[in-house]
Design an enzyme around this catalytic site. Structure first.
Site, PDB file in Angstrom:
ATOM      1  CE  LYS A  32       7.748  -0.911  -5.362  1.00  0.00           C
ATOM      2  NZ  LYS A  32       9.167  -0.599  -5.514  1.00  0.00           N
ATOM      3  CG  LEU A  61      14.119   2.892   2.240  1.00  0.00           C
ATOM      4  CD1 LEU A  61      14.556   3.641   3.503  1.00  0.00           C
ATOM      5  CD2 LEU A  61      14.224   3.809   1.028  1.00  0.00           C
ATOM      6  CE  LYS A  62      13.948  -4.563  -3.705  1.00  0.00           C
ATOM      7  NZ  LYS A  62      13.131  -3.442  -4.230  1.00  0.00           N
ATOM      8  CB  THR A  69      24.875  -0.285   9.575  1.00  0.00           C
ATOM      9  OG1 THR A  69      26.199  -0.159  10.070  1.00  0.00           O
ATOM     10  CG2 THR A  69      24.605   0.792   8.546  1.00  0.00           C
TER      11      THR A  69
HETATM   12  O1  C5P Z   1       5.697  -1.419 -13.277  1.00  0.00           O
HETATM   13  P1  C5P Z   1       5.679  -2.731 -12.567  1.00  0.00           P
HETATM   14  O2  C5P Z   1       4.296  -3.251 -12.240  1.00  0.00           O
HETATM   15  O3  C5P Z   1       6.515  -3.775 -13.244  1.00  0.00           O
HETATM   16  O4  C5P Z   1       6.335  -2.356 -11.188  1.00  0.00           O
HETATM   17  C1  C5P Z   1       6.612  -3.266 -10.235  1.00  0.00           C
HETATM   18  C2  C5P Z   1       7.301  -2.599  -9.077  1.00  0.00           C
HETATM   19  O5  C5P Z   1       7.768  -3.652  -8.253  1.00  0.00           O
HETATM   20  C3  C5P Z   1       8.517  -1.751  -9.424  1.00  0.00           C
HETATM   21  O6  C5P Z   1       8.599  -0.700  -8.452  1.00  0.00           O
HETATM   22  C4  C5P Z   1       9.667  -2.703  -9.287  1.00  0.00           C
HETATM   23  O7  C5P Z   1      10.860  -2.064  -8.919  1.00  0.00           O
HETATM   24  C5  C5P Z   1       9.179  -3.592  -8.159  1.00  0.00           C
HETATM   25  N1  C5P Z   1       9.746  -4.928  -8.155  1.00  0.00           N
HETATM   26  C6  C5P Z   1       9.644  -5.823  -9.203  1.00  0.00           C
HETATM   27  N2  C5P Z   1      10.189  -7.073  -9.103  1.00  0.00           N
HETATM   28  C7  C5P Z   1      10.806  -7.420  -8.010  1.00  0.00           C
HETATM   29  C8  C5P Z   1      10.922  -6.544  -6.949  1.00  0.00           C
HETATM   30  C9  C5P Z   1      10.367  -5.289  -7.048  1.00  0.00           C
HETATM   31  O8  C5P Z   1       9.062  -5.527 -10.217  1.00  0.00           O
HETATM   32  N3  C5P Z   1      11.283  -8.644  -7.915  1.00  0.00           N
END
Ligand code: C5P
Length: 231
Positions: A32, A61-62, A69
């Protein structure tokens, strides 16, 4: 590598990202790339990762803007051939459809409700329903408008699966192996529990990447043991 684990390459260092891919590529086939990396290194940075292993990209990129756009933005990254590309489901039906139409070969991945938002935050923004019901409605909207996958909390996965059936792939962050540090995640499931709840893919970051502070071998072993825990 056919693995349900997606490793979050949350780093501002290109060489670090490369070393993480090299260390884990036997257990992980999808990485990711989020805003932190993409806004610093751009498409060129992604291409520079390519020789670190054999893998696919989850481009996080959400996107959230007017349909025209978003359609153009999706076209701008299509050359990178991401397996998954995220948009916000709350951008609405026409925006989701515009993204899906712009990249028929990419799994457009709709983020439902950010897990950082509480039910009272949702009331403040103007949502009528709680996070579980809102996430299920957004997943349905995404599914009806061409998205092929969604991101949600593992705690919402079974409810969403009941609403969308097997049509959508469910991707869940908020996953921690037993005994791992929670960090800033508050409600977590183990990888096995998340898969049992209906997740097709798990986004995992720090439980694996923090091991690189010990050694890349330790990182590699941790990725392998999480994959083993799913069998
Ligand atoms: O380090 P960790 O396992 O918490 O990372 C989870 C990843 O998933 C990070 O890149 C975080 O930005 C992403 N993420 C999250 N919760 C969400 C959406 C995305 O932890 N609801």
């Amino acid at each position: 590598m056919n693995s349900p684990i997606i490793l979050a390459l949350d780093t501002k260092e290109l060489e670090t990202a490369k070393s993480w891919i090299e260390a884990t590529n036997e257990s992980i086939g999808i990485y990711k790339i989020g805003l932190e990396f993409y806004l610093k290194f751009g498409a060129d940075g992604l291409r520079r990762l390519a020789d670190a292993g054999d893998f696919k990209i989850f481009l996080d990129l959400k996107l959230h803007d007017i349909p025209n756009t978003v359609s153009a933005a999706v076209s701008s990254v299509i050359d990178l051939a991401p397996k998954f590309l995220t948009i916000h489901a709350s951008g609405g039906a026409a925006m989701i459809r515009a993204a899906s139409d712009a990249a028929p070969n990419v799994s457009i991945t709709a983020v439902t409700i950010l897990t950082s938002l509480s039910d009272s935050d949702l009331v403040e923004i103007g949502y009528a329903k709680n996070s579980k019901s809102s996430a299920a409605s957004l997943a349905k909207l995404a599914s009806e408008n061409g998205a092929r996958s969604i991101v949600c909390s593992p705690f919402e996965a079974s409810e969403i699966r009941a609403v969308v059936g097997d049509k959508l792939e469910i991707i869940t962050p908020g996953v921690r192996p037993t005994g791992a540090d929670l960090g800033d995640q508050k409600r977590v499931m183990t990888p096995k529990e998340a898969v049992t709840a209906g997740a097709n893919y798990l986004v995992i970051g720090r439980p694996i990447t923090d091991q690189a502070k010990i050694s890349l071998t330790s990182m590699s072993e941790t990725a392998a043991s999480i994959l083993d825990s799913l069998n």
